[in-house]
Motif scaffolding. Sequence first.
Motif, mmCIF file in Angstrom:
data_model
loop_
_atom_site.group_PDB
_atom_site.id
_atom_site.type_symbol
_atom_site.label_atom_id
_atom_site.label_comp_id
_atom_site.label_asym_id
_atom_site.label_seq_id
_atom_site.Cartn_x
_atom_site.Cartn_y
_atom_site.Cartn_z
ATOM 1 N N GLN A 32 1.188 -1.121 0.046
ATOM 2 C CA GLN A 32 -0.106 0.018 0.090
ATOM 3 C C GLN A 32 1.284 1.346 0.360
ATOM 4 O O GLN A 32 0.496 2.445 -0.936
ATOM 5 C CB GLN A 32 -0.923 -0.015 1.107
ATOM 6 C CG GLN A 32 -1.738 1.184 1.455
ATOM 7 C CD GLN A 32 -3.170 0.974 1.932
ATOM 8 O OE1 GLN A 32 -3.230 -0.117 2.551
ATOM 9 N NE2 GLN A 32 -3.756 2.386 2.569
ATOM 10 N N ASP A 33 2.083 1.476 0.593
ATOM 11 C CA ASP A 33 2.777 2.784 0.527
ATOM 12 C C ASP A 33 3.616 2.828 -0.385
ATOM 13 O O ASP A 33 4.116 3.782 -0.771
ATOM 14 C CB ASP A 33 3.722 2.534 2.638
ATOM 15 C CG ASP A 33 3.318 2.203 3.346
ATOM 16 O OD1 ASP A 33 1.749 2.679 4.199
ATOM 17 O OD2 ASP A 33 3.798 1.681 4.665
ATOM 18 N N ILE A 34 3.911 1.555 -1.292
ATOM 19 C CA ILE A 34 4.677 1.953 -2.367
ATOM 20 C C ILE A 34 4.277 2.396 -3.937
ATOM 21 O O ILE A 34 4.385 2.405 -4.915
ATOM 22 C CB ILE A 34 6.056 0.936 -2.744
ATOM 23 C CG1 ILE A 34 5.347 -0.433 -2.462
ATOM 24 C CG2 ILE A 34 6.703 1.833 -1.077
ATOM 25 C CD1 ILE A 34 5.605 -1.315 -2.696
ATOM 26 N N TYR A 35 2.709 1.483 -3.078
ATOM 27 C CA TYR A 35 1.540 1.285 -4.740
ATOM 28 C C TYR A 35 1.370 2.273 -6.068
ATOM 29 O O TYR A 35 1.601 2.682 -6.736
ATOM 30 C CB TYR A 35 0.200 0.361 -4.196
ATOM 31 C CG TYR A 35 -0.579 0.219 -5.333
ATOM 32 C CD1 TYR A 35 -0.484 -1.046 -6.229
ATOM 33 C CD2 TYR A 35 -0.937 1.330 -6.357
ATOM 34 C CE1 TYR A 35 -0.906 -1.380 -7.420
ATOM 35 C CE2 TYR A 35 -2.116 1.035 -7.415
ATOM 36 C CZ TYR A 35 -1.774 -0.794 -8.099
ATOM 37 O OH TYR A 35 -2.653 -1.304 -9.281
ATOM 38 N N GLY A 36 1.296 3.585 -4.437
ATOM 39 C CA GLY A 36 1.464 4.239 -5.291
ATOM 40 C C GLY A 36 2.088 5.458 -6.322
ATOM 41 O O GLY A 36 2.142 6.165 -7.812
ATOM 42 N N LYS A 37 3.280 5.144 -5.703
ATOM 43 C CA LYS A 37 4.549 6.280 -6.301
ATOM 44 C C LYS A 37 5.161 5.228 -7.270
ATOM 45 O O LYS A 37 4.838 6.034 -8.389
ATOM 46 C CB LYS A 37 5.897 5.489 -5.496
ATOM 47 C CG LYS A 37 6.191 6.588 -4.185
ATOM 48 C CD LYS A 37 7.094 6.645 -3.327
ATOM 49 C CE LYS A 37 7.010 6.926 -1.534
ATOM 50 N NZ LYS A 37 8.378 7.191 -1.471
ATOM 51 N N MET A 38 4.606 3.846 -7.412
ATOM 52 C CA MET A 38 5.348 3.060 -8.404
ATOM 53 C C MET A 38 3.823 3.102 -9.878
ATOM 54 O O MET A 38 4.083 3.504 -10.970
ATOM 55 C CB MET A 38 4.330 1.839 -8.479
ATOM 56 C CG MET A 38 6.380 1.295 -7.409
ATOM 57 S SD MET A 38 6.609 -1.036 -7.566
ATOM 58 C CE MET A 38 4.927 -1.472 -6.410
ATOM 59 N N ALA A 39 2.655 3.482 -9.463
ATOM 60 C CA ALA A 39 1.393 3.569 -10.315
ATOM 61 C C ALA A 39 2.002 5.392 -10.442
ATOM 62 O O ALA A 39 1.392 5.401 -12.111
ATOM 63 C CB ALA A 39 -0.228 3.634 -8.914
ATOM 64 N N GLU A 40 1.980 5.987 -10.404
ATOM 65 C CA GLU A 40 1.747 7.407 -10.737
ATOM 66 C C GLU A 40 3.375 7.410 -11.537
ATOM 67 O O GLU A 40 3.255 8.175 -12.603
ATOM 68 C CB GLU A 40 2.286 8.559 -9.385
ATOM 69 C CG GLU A 40 1.263 9.060 -8.202
ATOM 70 C CD GLU A 40 2.128 10.201 -7.269
ATOM 71 O OE1 GLU A 40 2.196 11.028 -8.136
ATOM 72 O OE2 GLU A 40 1.325 9.526 -6.231
ATOM 73 N N LYS A 41 4.227 6.850 -11.216
ATOM 74 C CA LYS A 41 5.126 7.184 -12.452
ATOM 75 C C LYS A 41 4.616 6.832 -13.633
ATOM 76 O O LYS A 41 5.191 6.328 -14.970
ATOM 77 C CB LYS A 41 6.707 5.824 -11.521
ATOM 78 C CG LYS A 41 8.001 5.932 -12.868
ATOM 79 C CD LYS A 41 8.946 5.564 -11.894
ATOM 80 C CE LYS A 41 10.176 5.313 -12.325
ATOM 81 N NZ LYS A 41 11.878 5.248 -12.033
ATOM 82 N N TYR A 42 3.995 4.672 -13.351
ATOM 83 C CA TYR A 42 3.548 4.390 -14.600
ATOM 84 C C TYR A 42 2.736 5.110 -15.518
ATOM 85 O O TYR A 42 2.638 5.552 -17.001
ATOM 86 C CB TYR A 42 2.948 3.102 -14.073
ATOM 87 C CG TYR A 42 2.468 2.263 -15.281
ATOM 88 C CD1 TYR A 42 3.090 1.685 -16.275
ATOM 89 C CD2 TYR A 42 1.013 2.501 -16.187
ATOM 90 C CE1 TYR A 42 3.262 0.689 -17.214
ATOM 91 C CE2 TYR A 42 0.570 1.687 -16.407
ATOM 92 C CZ TYR A 42 1.256 0.718 -17.457
ATOM 93 O OH TYR A 42 0.096 0.126 -18.774
ATOM 94 N N PHE A 43 1.755 6.038 -15.009
ATOM 95 C CA PHE A 43 0.760 6.283 -15.403
ATOM 96 C C PHE A 43 0.822 8.408 -16.246
ATOM 97 O O PHE A 43 0.287 8.688 -15.767
ATOM 98 C CB PHE A 43 -0.585 6.835 -14.757
ATOM 99 C CG PHE A 43 -1.098 6.052 -14.533
ATOM 100 C CD1 PHE A 43 -1.845 5.180 -15.577
ATOM 101 C CD2 PHE A 43 -1.789 4.923 -13.202
ATOM 102 C CE1 PHE A 43 -2.739 3.697 -15.492
ATOM 103 C CE2 PHE A 43 -2.207 3.915 -13.397
ATOM 104 C CZ PHE A 43 -2.991 2.997 -14.147
ATOM 105 N N LEU A 44 2.768 8.353 -15.643
ATOM 106 C CA LEU A 44 2.810 9.722 -16.556
ATOM 107 C C LEU A 44 2.834 9.998 -18.013
ATOM 108 O O LEU A 44 3.167 10.814 -18.213
ATOM 109 C CB LEU A 44 4.350 9.470 -15.759
ATOM 110 C CG LEU A 44 4.694 10.668 -14.443
ATOM 111 C CD1 LEU A 44 6.139 10.251 -13.874
ATOM 112 C CD2 LEU A 44 4.364 11.591 -14.380
ATOM 113 N N GLU A 45 2.518 8.662 -18.386
ATOM 114 C CA GLU A 45 3.039 8.691 -19.963
ATOM 115 C C GLU A 45 2.012 8.538 -20.084
ATOM 116 O O GLU A 45 0.608 7.442 -19.840
ATOM 117 C CB GLU A 45 3.340 7.022 -20.318
ATOM 118 C CG GLU A 45 4.634 6.456 -20.025
ATOM 119 C CD GLU A 45 5.946 7.687 -21.259
ATOM 120 O OE1 GLU A 45 5.128 7.838 -22.374
ATOM 121 O OE2 GLU A 45 6.730 8.583 -20.452
ATOM 122 N N PRO A 46 1.379 9.310 -21.450
ATOM 123 C CA PRO A 46 -0.212 9.440 -21.620
ATOM 124 C C PRO A 46 -0.667 8.582 -22.450
ATOM 125 O O PRO A 46 -2.138 8.204 -22.325
ATOM 126 C CB PRO A 46 -0.397 10.404 -22.046
ATOM 127 C CG PRO A 46 0.413 12.037 -22.290
ATOM 128 C CD PRO A 46 2.049 10.401 -21.784
#
Length: 228
Positions: free
Chosen positions: A166-180
């Motif tokens: 939970q604590d790291i999912y957001g960081k990983m997802a934000e990095k992934y979703f940087l790409e349109p």
Amino acid sequence: MIERSSEKITKQLIRSILEKEWRANDPLPPERELATHYQVGRPTIREALQRLERDGWITIRKGAPAVVNDYWKHGNLMTIVNILQHHDDIPDEFIVYMLELRITLTPAYVRDALLHHRLQIISLFIPLQELTDDPQSYADFDWKLQKSIAELSNNPIFLLILNSFQDIYGKMAEKYFLEPSHRQASKHYYEQFLEATLRGDLDQAESLTKEMMSTSLELWKTKMNGGI
């Protein structure tokens, strides 16, 4: 919440292992030495070492210094969390590992949840209509969706696994979703999944999930390779 001394020392020892100050099979300094170095009592050091052993970092030996483990072989879910907590920026290869895990994990709890709670899953997509096209929004939506579906599964282990990240999912997802293009692919998947679920076509919903998990991995690998 005030962090205990043993927790601070545990984190410092993990960082030393990750930075290869001590490698696999190396003995740690004796408790007395560690206590002097960190300026704490031996009971505090002992507690920190017990935490490290619990999460697979070391093996404690009676009458001898603890030995550093190969944490990839001896670790557990908490080991992965510990590793990622020591990175300000989530390494690209860890996102690959997580996406590979999702290929196997996600379709399993999606199928289970669809069989028992289809209507509740449909309700989870209400916020999709207001989803804004930015990394944070997609990361939040995806986490809530995955966690809620796992919770609707009859197997509680799925949710426990997700909660570990939970604590790291957001960081990983934000990095992934940087790409349109990643956001567009996920939006398309959400819409198709919802349509299949509304029709009651559970096989199609599961198939779409498998395809999307594989697509996410390929999209990320392409980004890592400079778009090639």
